[in-house]
Design a protein around this motif. Structure first.
Motif, PDB file in Angstrom:
ATOM      1  N   GLN A  99      20.062 -43.903 -28.998  1.00 49.94           N
ATOM      2  CA  GLN A  99      19.574 -44.038 -27.632  1.00 49.94           C
ATOM      3  C   GLN A  99      18.982 -42.749 -27.068  1.00 49.94           C
ATOM      4  N   ALA A 100      19.466 -41.609 -27.536  1.00 55.13           N
ATOM      5  CA  ALA A 100      18.897 -40.341 -27.067  1.00 55.13           C
ATOM      6  C   ALA A 100      17.445 -40.225 -27.499  1.00 55.13           C
ATOM      7  N   LEU A 101      17.153 -40.638 -28.737  1.00 55.08           N
ATOM      8  CA  LEU A 101      15.775 -40.602 -29.241  1.00 55.08           C
ATOM      9  C   LEU A 101      14.922 -41.645 -28.535  1.00 55.08           C
ATOM     10  N   VAL A 102      15.494 -42.808 -28.267  1.00 53.94           N
ATOM     11  CA  VAL A 102      14.778 -43.862 -27.545  1.00 53.94           C
ATOM     12  C   VAL A 102      14.369 -43.370 -26.158  1.00 53.94           C
ATOM     13  N   LYS A 103      15.318 -42.814 -25.430  1.00 48.30           N
ATOM     14  CA  LYS A 103      15.010 -42.325 -24.076  1.00 48.30           C
ATOM     15  C   LYS A 103      13.967 -41.220 -24.119  1.00 48.30           C
ATOM     16  N   HIS A 104      14.080 -40.326 -25.079  1.00 46.94           N
ATOM     17  CA  HIS A 104      13.129 -39.215 -25.189  1.00 46.94           C
ATOM     18  C   HIS A 104      11.699 -39.730 -25.300  1.00 46.94           C
ATOM     19  N   TRP A 105      11.453 -40.699 -26.170  1.00 47.66           N
ATOM     20  CA  TRP A 105      10.083 -41.170 -26.372  1.00 47.66           C
ATOM     21  C   TRP A 105       9.637 -42.146 -25.297  1.00 47.66           C
ATOM     22  N   ARG A 106      10.556 -42.875 -24.700  1.00 49.84           N
ATOM     23  CA  ARG A 106      10.170 -43.709 -23.568  1.00 49.84           C
ATOM     24  C   ARG A 106       9.675 -42.843 -22.409  1.00 49.84           C
ATOM     25  N   ASP A 107      10.279 -41.691 -22.233  1.00 49.98           N
ATOM     26  CA  ASP A 107       9.856 -40.780 -21.160  1.00 49.98           C
ATOM     27  C   ASP A 107       8.475 -40.186 -21.425  1.00 49.98           C
ATOM     28  N   ARG A 108       8.027 -40.217 -22.678  1.00 54.65           N
ATOM     29  CA  ARG A 108       6.775 -39.551 -23.053  1.00 54.65           C
ATOM     30  C   ARG A 108       5.674 -40.514 -23.495  1.00 54.65           C
ATOM     31  N   MET A 109       5.954 -41.803 -23.554  1.00 53.21           N
ATOM     32  CA  MET A 109       4.998 -42.734 -24.160  1.00 53.21           C
ATOM     33  C   MET A 109       3.823 -43.091 -23.262  1.00 53.21           C
ATOM     34  N   ILE A 110       3.989 -43.029 -21.933  1.00 55.97           N
ATOM     35  CA  ILE A 110       2.897 -43.348 -21.025  1.00 55.97           C
ATOM     36  C   ILE A 110       2.264 -42.063 -20.527  1.00 55.97           C
ATOM     37  N   PHE A 111       0.942 -41.965 -20.620  1.00 55.32           N
ATOM     38  CA  PHE A 111       0.269 -40.782 -20.100  1.00 55.32           C
ATOM     39  C   PHE A 111      -0.919 -41.206 -19.256  1.00 55.32           C
ATOM     40  N   GLY A 112      -1.401 -40.277 -18.426  1.00 53.78           N
ATOM     41  CA  GLY A 112      -2.529 -40.581 -17.551  1.00 53.78           C
ATOM     42  C   GLY A 112      -2.071 -41.275 -16.280  1.00 53.78           C
ATOM     43  N   VAL A 113      -3.015 -41.524 -15.397  1.00 51.72           N
ATOM     44  CA  VAL A 113      -2.746 -42.208 -14.127  1.00 51.72           C
ATOM     45  C   VAL A 113      -3.630 -43.437 -14.042  1.00 51.72           C
ATOM     46  N   ARG A 114      -3.205 -44.402 -13.253  1.00 55.63           N
ATOM     47  CA  ARG A 114      -3.981 -45.620 -13.103  1.00 55.63           C
ATOM     48  C   ARG A 114      -5.362 -45.300 -12.564  1.00 55.63           C
ATOM     49  N   PRO A 115      -6.439 -45.976 -13.001  1.00 53.81           N
ATOM     50  CA  PRO A 115      -6.417 -47.083 -13.956  1.00 53.81           C
ATOM     51  C   PRO A 115      -6.651 -46.629 -15.410  1.00 53.81           C
ATOM     52  N   HIS A 116      -6.417 -45.333 -15.674  1.00 54.64           N
ATOM     53  CA  HIS A 116      -6.733 -44.793 -17.005  1.00 54.64           C
ATOM     54  C   HIS A 116      -5.472 -44.431 -17.785  1.00 54.64           C
ATOM     55  N   ARG A 117      -4.401 -45.185 -17.586  1.00 56.00           N
ATOM     56  CA  ARG A 117      -3.169 -44.912 -18.297  1.00 56.00           C
ATOM     57  C   ARG A 117      -3.291 -45.350 -19.750  1.00 56.00           C
ATOM     58  N   GLY A 118      -2.605 -44.655 -20.610  1.00 61.11           N
ATOM     59  CA  GLY A 118      -2.620 -44.994 -22.021  1.00 61.11           C
ATOM     60  C   GLY A 118      -1.225 -44.887 -22.605  1.00 61.11           C
ATOM     61  N   ILE A 119      -1.089 -45.319 -23.844  1.00 61.05           N
ATOM     62  CA  ILE A 119       0.177 -45.241 -24.552  1.00 61.05           C
ATOM     63  C   ILE A 119       0.050 -44.208 -25.664  1.00 61.05           C
ATOM     64  N   TYR A 120       0.931 -43.237 -25.647  1.00 67.63           N
ATOM     65  CA  TYR A 120       0.927 -42.207 -26.673  1.00 67.63           C
ATOM     66  C   TYR A 120       1.556 -42.775 -27.940  1.00 67.63           C
ATOM     67  N   ARG A 121       0.826 -42.743 -29.031  1.00 65.98           N
ATOM     68  CA  ARG A 121       1.268 -43.360 -30.274  1.00 65.98           C
ATOM     69  C   ARG A 121       2.166 -42.405 -31.073  1.00 65.98           C
ATOM     70  N   PHE A 122       3.301 -42.043 -30.470  1.00 68.24           N
ATOM     71  CA  PHE A 122       4.221 -41.125 -31.118  1.00 68.24           C
ATOM     72  C   PHE A 122       4.741 -41.676 -32.446  1.00 68.24           C
TER      73      PHE A 122
END
Length: 285
Positions: A99-122
């Protein structure tokens, strides 16, 4: 970095008392994912996208598995075919757990601001390799978080890297890994993969109907090439083009879709968008 076989790395990490995790890009590895899920306790795996803004893609997004059996046949099959770019491996402290690894990447997976948000393909080993190539010793800890060590295929051989300061790290206001340059073919591959995932998650039935009529890979790459020609790079521009073409897969692009002389990409998009709204009864010209 050191060069070492993945199996040897796993054995070393377990000997050190670490738990080993598999970060799996499950979209193209459904057989492996389903095999690993079979009879596995819920605390030993997690869908990263679940409980996030990308929850509608949870079933087709990356999964994290705590590997309790390094001899698992499904894991072994993955390790024999690293060129499929299915993901990578990480070790964590047992007390930190999955769960520590899950939380770490969930916190980092979305980048940018609307309407140009993207998903970081970690979860893509190529993305991980590129980031680790550019990060400094100081910044790599914030990138890897609770991972003690990582093992990944970098295109020619396995590589490993130890985290200088594993643990919980705050997300930087402007993560530098979001700005690392990509080669042209990597950008095209990433954009096509993201478009494919978007269509599977949001327009599965229409996408499947199109695939019955023509080659979906050719259809998608052709549209993305067209978008590139027009300078349509924003997420909403690509989504609009893809969705509209799904509605008329066999019809050629009408003349009104073509850019006019001197028309900027944004002006071109707004004109076509408003015209399509009008013709579909959703707006005024």
């Amino acid at each position: 970095m050191t060069l070492v076989a993945a199996q040897q790395w796993m054995a070393e990490q377990r000997h050190l008392g670490c738990s080993v995790c598999l970060i799996l890009d499950s979209l193209d590895e459904l057989t492996a994912r389903n095999g690993l899920l079979n009879n596995r306790a819920p605390e030993l795996y997690c869908s990263i996208y679940r409980e996030t803004p990308a929850a509608d893609m949870a079933d087709k997004g990356p999964f994290l598995f705590l590997i309790d059996n390094p001899e698992d046949e499904h894991l072994s099959e993955l390790l024999k075919a690293p060129e499929r770019n299915w993901g990578w491996l990480a070790s964590v402290a047992p007390e930190a757990g999955l769960q520590a690894l899950v939380k770490h990447w969930r916190d980092r997976m979305i980048f940018g601001v609307r309407p140009h948000r993207g998903i970081y393909r970690f979860h893509d080993n190529r993305v991980l390799a590129r980031a680790l190539q550019h990060l400094t010793t100081v910044t790599v800890a914030g990138y890897l978080g609770p991972a003690i060590s990582v093992c990944y295929w970098q295109g020619e051989h396995w590589e490993t890297l130890g985290n200088p300061a594993p643990g919980n790290h705050p997300v930087p206001e402007s993560p530098i890994w979001n700005d690392f340059p990509m080669e042209a073919d990597q950008r095209a591959s990433t954009r096509e993969a993201n478009a494919h995932r978007y269509l599977l998650a949001r327009h599965l039935e229409a996408y499947a109907r199109m695939a019955e009529q023509q080659d979906p890979e050719l259809w998608l790459s052709t549209l993305l090439a067209q978008a590139n020609t027009w300078g349509w790079q924003a997420a909403e521009q690509l989504e609009f083009l893809l969705v509209q073409r799904l509605k008329a897969t066999t019809d050629p692009l009408a003349q009104r879709w073509q850019a006019r002389p001197g028309e900027s990409p944004d002006a071109h998009f707004q004109r076509v968008f408003q015209e399509m709204q009008f013709w579909q009864g959703d707006g005024l010209l």
